[in-house]
Design a protein around this motif. Sequence first.
Motif, short mmCIF file in Angstrom:
data_model
loop_
_atom_site.label_atom_id
_atom_site.label_comp_id
_atom_site.label_asym_id
_atom_site.label_seq_id
_atom_site.Cartn_x
_atom_site.Cartn_y
_atom_site.Cartn_z
N GLU A 56 -43.14 35.94 -4.33
CA GLU A 56 -44.28 35.31 -3.65
C GLU A 56 -44.66 36.06 -2.38
N PRO A 61 -49.14 33.23 -10.04
CA PRO A 61 -49.26 32.21 -11.09
C PRO A 61 -48.16 31.16 -10.98
N ASP A 62 -48.50 29.91 -11.28
CA ASP A 62 -47.52 28.82 -11.23
C ASP A 62 -46.36 29.06 -12.19
N SER A 63 -46.62 29.79 -13.29
CA SER A 63 -45.59 30.02 -14.31
C SER A 63 -44.40 30.81 -13.78
N TRP A 85 -42.66 30.17 -11.35
CA TRP A 85 -41.64 29.23 -10.89
C TRP A 85 -40.90 28.56 -12.04
N THR A 86 -41.40 28.73 -13.26
CA THR A 86 -40.78 28.05 -14.41
C THR A 86 -40.29 29.01 -15.49
N THR A 107 -34.00 30.47 -7.74
CA THR A 107 -34.81 29.61 -8.60
C THR A 107 -34.22 29.50 -9.99
#
Length: 326
Positions: free
Chosen positions: A93, A104-106, A108-109, A238
């Motif tokens: 980030e 992109p939010d992805s 983090w997953t 994470t």
Amino acid sequence: MKFASYKSGRDGQLHIVSRNLKRAFRITDIAPSLRECLDNWETLLPDLQERHQRINAAGQVDNAKRFHTPSCSAPLPRATQWLDGSAYVNHVELARKARGVPMPDSFWTDPLMYQGGSDNLLGPCDPITGNPDWGVDFEAELAIITDDVPIGCSAEEAHQHIMLVMLCNDLSLRNLIPEELGKGFGFVQSKPPSSFGPVAVTPDELGHYWQEGKLSLPMQVYFNDQPFGHPDCAVDMTFNFHELIAHAAKTRPLGRGTIIGSGTVSNKDKSTGSCCLVEQRMLEIIASGQPQTRYLQPGDKVRIEITTPDGQPLFGAIEQTFTGSH
């Protein structure tokens, strides 16, 4: 148990190392190399455990010698494969924020991961080489060595597939990365051989510091003998190693001797410093618009290690000097 490979041939000469890293005992009568030891682990385990007990009992191994880090190659000089993740997403980030690029939010997953070269891994004291114009950078990481991991292995099952834990210096050529990644494929030229700490350790040796695929101790980095960073390896991780294994094995099995890296250790609390030069440069760009920290220049030294709170070393230290071009 703790293992080291002294430089000899392509795969090194296997030694078992005492817990305090003061003595090493050649065990080539059990297995000539760590590579062969891993392949026959279940059969050799009783003999390995017996030697481990002897070297940690004072006076029990007459021909044990003082452990000598400069004699070490990487624990696995040739690995089955080398996969490096990016488990500390705040590091990614920061990089994108410094470039003004949204993340992109992805991220983090779903872990980021690349496959690097595994055929020529560097030892803990081998020189760092390369053209200074390439933007040579160090990256202090934790890494694991797996056994055979079946395709589709879940994160809940992955803990049983971690054989050894070790230190890594994942070298990067920062000035080559943008153009290479801009082509739409992955790293090749911008990722030279990575370096590994002298000692690979079974997870049980890490005691209560190893929990749920994370190591709760600071990664200690020194640049030219000055403290540079000490972020905790568990804080802000994470994706733990169980999740990294599951990600790597989603569509293919992993062969025994696969190395998986954590990516650069990084904490959101920047009072803990950094584990690579580029992160410090990113913070400077965000603060003032310009980086002040330079990349490696000939003669620069980096030291990477992890110790317990009472100062006991776990993996030995990576101590490398940048010598410039090949």
